[in-house]
Design an enzyme around this catalytic site. Sequence first.
Site, PDB file in Angstrom:
ATOM      1  N   LYS A  25       0.859  -1.184   0.000  1.00  0.00           N
ATOM      2  CA  LYS A  25       0.000   0.000   0.000  1.00  0.00           C
ATOM      3  C   LYS A  25       0.896   1.234   0.000  1.00  0.00           C
ATOM      4  CE  LYS A  25      -3.868  -2.296   0.707  1.00  0.00           C
ATOM      5  NZ  LYS A  25      -4.896  -2.451  -0.247  1.00  0.00           N
ATOM      6  N   HIS A  27      -0.357   4.183   1.105  1.00  0.00           N
ATOM      7  CA  HIS A  27      -0.963   5.103   2.062  1.00  0.00           C
ATOM      8  C   HIS A  27      -1.041   4.409   3.425  1.00  0.00           C
ATOM      9  CE1 HIS A  27      -4.227   2.587   0.527  1.00  0.00           C
ATOM     10  NE2 HIS A  27      -4.825   2.793   1.689  1.00  0.00           N
TER      11      HIS A  27
END
Length: 141
Positions: A25, A27
């Site tokens: 990911k 974020h």
Amino acid sequence: MSGIAIALAQRGRNLPFLFNRKEAKDHGEGGTLVGAEPRGRILIVDDVISAGTSVRESVDLIRAAGARPCGVVIALDRMERGQGELSAVQEVERGFAMPVVSVANLDDLVAYLAARPDLTPDLDAVKEYRAIYGIAHAPAI
């Protein structure tokens, strides 16, 4: 994994845990590893073992982080053939020199389904799966 950590904490063993995402990911916490910093000896916990691919990936991630995988616990050993003559479990045990322990295996599932006449269609499907991918019986420990 969090459930295992909670159960251990309730028994006086406060141990850190982490897990890996299948995709990184960009974020939030980011990356593929989430949770405690990997260090020392790491126990790999997984739901099933099929060909052993996810275990091999976990071993690589753990080693790359500077920690040492010490064993594997799985909920279900599907008792699949590995890449050669051995079962996937045997390949992992021998290839990484660490134990693999399962809560249940395909023999256990077959026995359960056989005791339940209402689950005969599921039993037939599991037997067909075993005929295609499986080893005959659980590997000796």
